[in-house]
Design an enzyme around this catalytic site. Structure first.
Site, mmCIF file in Angstrom:
data_model
loop_
_atom_site.group_PDB
_atom_site.id
_atom_site.type_symbol
_atom_site.label_atom_id
_atom_site.label_comp_id
_atom_site.label_asym_id
_atom_site.label_seq_id
_atom_site.Cartn_x
_atom_site.Cartn_y
_atom_site.Cartn_z
ATOM 1 C CE LYS A 173 7.072 -6.708 -17.415
ATOM 2 N NZ LYS A 173 6.505 -7.762 -16.546
ATOM 3 C CD GLU A 248 3.134 3.955 -5.754
ATOM 4 O OE1 GLU A 248 3.880 4.020 -4.749
ATOM 5 O OE2 GLU A 248 2.344 3.042 -5.948
ATOM 6 C CB CYS A 282 2.959 0.667 -2.067
ATOM 7 S SG CYS A 282 1.562 1.294 -2.993
ATOM 8 C CD GLU A 385 8.371 -1.754 -0.117
ATOM 9 O OE1 GLU A 385 9.177 -1.961 -1.039
ATOM 10 O OE2 GLU A 385 7.250 -1.245 -0.296
HETATM 11 O O1 TXE Z 1 8.897 -5.734 -8.151
HETATM 12 P P1 TXE Z 1 9.630 -5.287 -9.428
HETATM 13 P P2 TXE Z 1 8.748 -7.193 -7.630
HETATM 14 C C1 TXE Z 1 8.379 -3.825 -3.852
HETATM 15 C C2 TXE Z 1 8.350 -4.810 -2.736
HETATM 16 C C3 TXE Z 1 8.769 -6.077 -3.376
HETATM 17 C C4 TXE Z 1 9.790 -5.580 -4.332
HETATM 18 C C5 TXE Z 1 10.015 -6.464 -5.501
HETATM 19 O O2 TXE Z 1 9.284 -4.429 -1.771
HETATM 20 O O3 TXE Z 1 9.322 -6.982 -2.482
HETATM 21 O O4 TXE Z 1 9.245 -4.342 -4.791
HETATM 22 O O5 TXE Z 1 8.784 -6.842 -6.118
HETATM 23 C C6 TXE Z 1 8.819 -5.084 -13.959
HETATM 24 N N1 TXE Z 1 12.622 -2.931 -16.632
HETATM 25 N N2 TXE Z 1 7.100 -3.590 -4.472
HETATM 26 O O6 TXE Z 1 9.876 -8.113 -7.847
HETATM 27 O O7 TXE Z 1 10.727 -6.238 -9.747
HETATM 28 C C7 TXE Z 1 8.305 -6.399 -13.436
HETATM 29 O O8 TXE Z 1 8.248 -7.362 -14.467
HETATM 30 C C8 TXE Z 1 11.292 -2.771 -16.726
HETATM 31 C C9 TXE Z 1 6.493 -2.360 -4.175
HETATM 32 O O9 TXE Z 1 7.469 -7.617 -8.197
HETATM 33 O O10 TXE Z 1 9.937 -3.861 -9.239
HETATM 34 C C10 TXE Z 1 6.952 -5.972 -12.926
HETATM 35 O O11 TXE Z 1 6.032 -5.862 -14.014
HETATM 36 N N3 TXE Z 1 10.416 -3.414 -15.956
HETATM 37 C C11 TXE Z 1 5.293 -2.120 -4.887
HETATM 38 C C12 TXE Z 1 7.230 -4.590 -12.336
HETATM 39 O O12 TXE Z 1 8.403 -4.145 -13.004
HETATM 40 C C13 TXE Z 1 10.889 -4.234 -15.007
HETATM 41 C C14 TXE Z 1 4.600 -3.137 -5.608
HETATM 42 C C15 TXE Z 1 7.480 -4.573 -10.839
HETATM 43 O O13 TXE Z 1 8.509 -5.494 -10.541
HETATM 44 C C16 TXE Z 1 12.270 -4.436 -14.839
HETATM 45 C C17 TXE Z 1 5.355 -4.333 -5.878
HETATM 46 C C18 TXE Z 1 13.148 -3.736 -15.695
HETATM 47 N N4 TXE Z 1 14.475 -3.849 -15.620
HETATM 48 C C19 TXE Z 1 6.563 -4.511 -5.302
HETATM 49 N N5 TXE Z 1 12.442 -5.310 -13.830
HETATM 50 C C20 TXE Z 1 4.549 -0.876 -4.685
HETATM 51 N N6 TXE Z 1 5.186 0.175 -4.247
HETATM 52 O O14 TXE Z 1 3.365 -0.841 -4.946
HETATM 53 C C21 TXE Z 1 11.224 -5.642 -13.370
HETATM 54 N N7 TXE Z 1 10.278 -5.000 -14.093
#
Ligand code: TXE
Length: 481
Positions: A173, A248, A282, A385
């Site tokens: 996904k 990660e 990140c 962050e």
């Molecule tokens: O990340 P999410 P978001 C950090 C960054 C950002 C924050 C939120 O601080 O502001 O995370 O970003 C899926 N079960 N990073 O909202 O929500 C979601 O659909 C399974 C750091 O985008 O963590 C997406 O595909 N999956 C970073 C993925 O998880 C779930 C990169 C990431 O979403 C889920 C991006 C659940 N319950 C954001 N909830 C890095 N370290 O590279 C969400 N998802």
């Protein structure tokens, strides 16, 4: 308007519920496509398709799996321009970055793991003349790959490629905020003749579609990149089911700059490591610690170059180096942190507000690159962050002092050290709480090296054989001689 579809069992399908989510172009603020609002029914179908494909795919010789993957890599390369355009429209990043980094790396991920699998060795352990042990590796079965929006196709393929190479079938996904290039990848897989069900791509929200992948009893492992809070929730669901987990997560990375560094190289790279992809990587360094004896010189040069080089503009223009941040809500989150920095006594040296990129981008989500000084290492701005174009500067005098600053957050993903003193570089590198340390460089990546973080930045390592091992089950076979 384009309707993105799920890719399940080799065919394109809408969500069974018939519901759709909007997909917004962050540079214009306009809805420009729709994605399936998938739920556990769609994930269930995808898992069944993957299970059906698994016996054949896992028995397919590595050399044949490799051929499919190399074909996919070549097709990504051949479609570089179209994919780069899609990535930029979906994410807001400069087209320069999509063309030169995101899409080439997606192709490299497939190419790298397609060839790595051909060279993967397992170990043997002789017990004098008594017995021989050998290690046997087999694929896990159906695995789940969940990726974020910041480097959409780059991180999506970074998970899918090792999983497929190791002989697993995948339910993946992409982020609902940036689904388009994952949809294009599905067509590429069809064109490359990848057998139906080997890779399944389900679109939709995290709480519905993502959670359904994590909860599904037949998904043996979850490889996740995203926010720390989300990772915590995923671990809570997956751990009691004894799934393998690779997480990660976030970072709050320190850049440590000593007075004896190559000044030009350090400033130039710090502009990049602070603001590439609007600071939404990140691995970006968001806390910049500068030795007192060059603090003012470095600060003034950094501010000058950021003002000159990073003017927020239409990401489709080839000279743009500062595009839009990914969404309205993310823009607001970053602005709220800038406000917090002010409340905490920070002095904004440049930026500090929204930006107007004008023309077709007048309603887009643009922020000025922001540099702040005068904050302590323990304040919230320096602990949490932000994941946007915001960095802080702080002077230091001794190695011990800066080591304390660097290690004082809950995160531990990456760090950079700028010095010409080799002894000091090694000494610090070994004591930093970071999984990835760069000395006199940033984001230089050898895909064979372990990639991942300590503390709240995650669990496990991706890359190279670490990734192939993660997507495999290990048996030891002991034979008495
Ligand atoms: O990340 P999410 P978001 C950090 C960054 C950002 C924050 C939120 O601080 O502001 O995370 O970003 C899926 N079960 N990073 O909202 O929500 C979601 O659909 C399974 C750091 O985008 O963590 C997406 O595909 N999956 C970073 C993925 O998880 C779930 C990169 C990431 O979403 C889920 C991006 C659940 N319950 C954001 N909830 C890095 N370290 O590279 C969400 N998802």
């Amino acid at each position: 308007m384009e309707k993105i579809k799920n890719y399940i069992g080799g065919t394109f399908r809408p969500a069974q519920s018939g519901e759709w989510l909007d997909n917004v172009n962050p540079a214009t603020g306009e809805i420009y496509s729709f994605i399936p609002d998938s739920d556990e029914q769609d994930v269930g179908e995808a898992v069944e398709a993957a299970k059906a494909a698994f016996p054949e795919w896992s028995r397919t010789p590595a050399a044949i799996r490799s051929k499919y993957m190399l074909d996919i890599a070549e097709r990504i390369e051949a479609q570089l321009e179209e994919l780069a355009m899609d990535e930029t429209n979906d994410n807001g990043k400069p087209i320069w970055l999509s063309r030169n980094v995101d899409i080439p790396r997606a192709s490299a991920n497939f190419r790298f793991f397609a060839t790595a699998i051909l060279h993967w060795e397992t170990s043997t352990h002789m017990m004098d003349d008594t017995a021989v042990n050998y290690t046997h590796k087999s694929p896990l079965g159906v695995v789940g790959c969940i990726s974020p929006w910041n480097l959409p196709l780059y991180l999506f393929t970074w998970k899918i490629a090792p999983a497929l190479a190791a002989g697993n079938c995948v339910v993946a996904k992409p982020s609902e905020i940036t689904p388009l290039t994952a949809y294009r990848l599905a067509q590429i897989c069809i064109d490359a003749g990848l057998p139906a069900g080997v890779l399944n791509i389900v679109h939709g929200s995290g709480p519905k579609a993502g959670q359904a992948i994590v909860e599904h009893k037949d998904v043996k492992a979850i490889s996740f990149t995203g926010g720390t809070k989300t990772g915590e929730g995923i671990a809570r669901t997956a751990a009691p089911m004894f799934k393998k987990l690779s997480l990660e997560l976030g970072g709050k990375n320190p850049n440590i700059i000593f007075g004896d560094c190559d000044f030009e190289d350090a400033v130039k790279t710090t502009v990049r490591s602070s603001f590439s992809n609007q600071g939404q990587i990140c691995l970006c360094g968001s806390r910049i610690y500068i030795e007192q004896n060059i603090y003012e010189k470095f600060r003034d040069e950094l501010v000058k170059r950021v003002q000159q080089q990073l003017v927020p503009a239409d990401p489709l223009m080839k000279e743009t180096r500062m595009g839009a941040v990914v969404s309205k809500s993310h823009k607001e989150k970053v602005l709220s942190y800038i406000e917090l920095a002010r409340e905490e006594g920070g002095n904004i040296l440049t930026g500090g507000a929204e930006a107007d990129a004008g023309g077709r981008c007048k309603n887009g989500y643009f922020l000025q690159p922001t540099i702040i000084e005068g904050l302590s290492e323990t304040c919230r701005t320096n602990q949490e962050e932000i994941f946007g174009p915001v960095v802080t500067l702080q002077p230091f005098e001794t190695e011990e002092e800066v080591l304390g600053y660097a290690n004082c957050t809950p995160y531990g993903l990456s760090a950079t050290i700028w010095t010409s003193n080799l002894k000091r570089a090694h000494n610090l590198a070994h004591r930093l709480d970071s999984g990835i340390i760069w000395v006199n460089t940033w984001l230089l990546r050898d895909l064979r090296t372990p990639f991942g973080g300590m503390k709240q930045s995650g669990v496990g390592r991706e890359g190279g054989y670490d990734a192939l091992n993660f997507f495999s089950e290990t048996r030891n076979v002991c034979i008495k001689l």
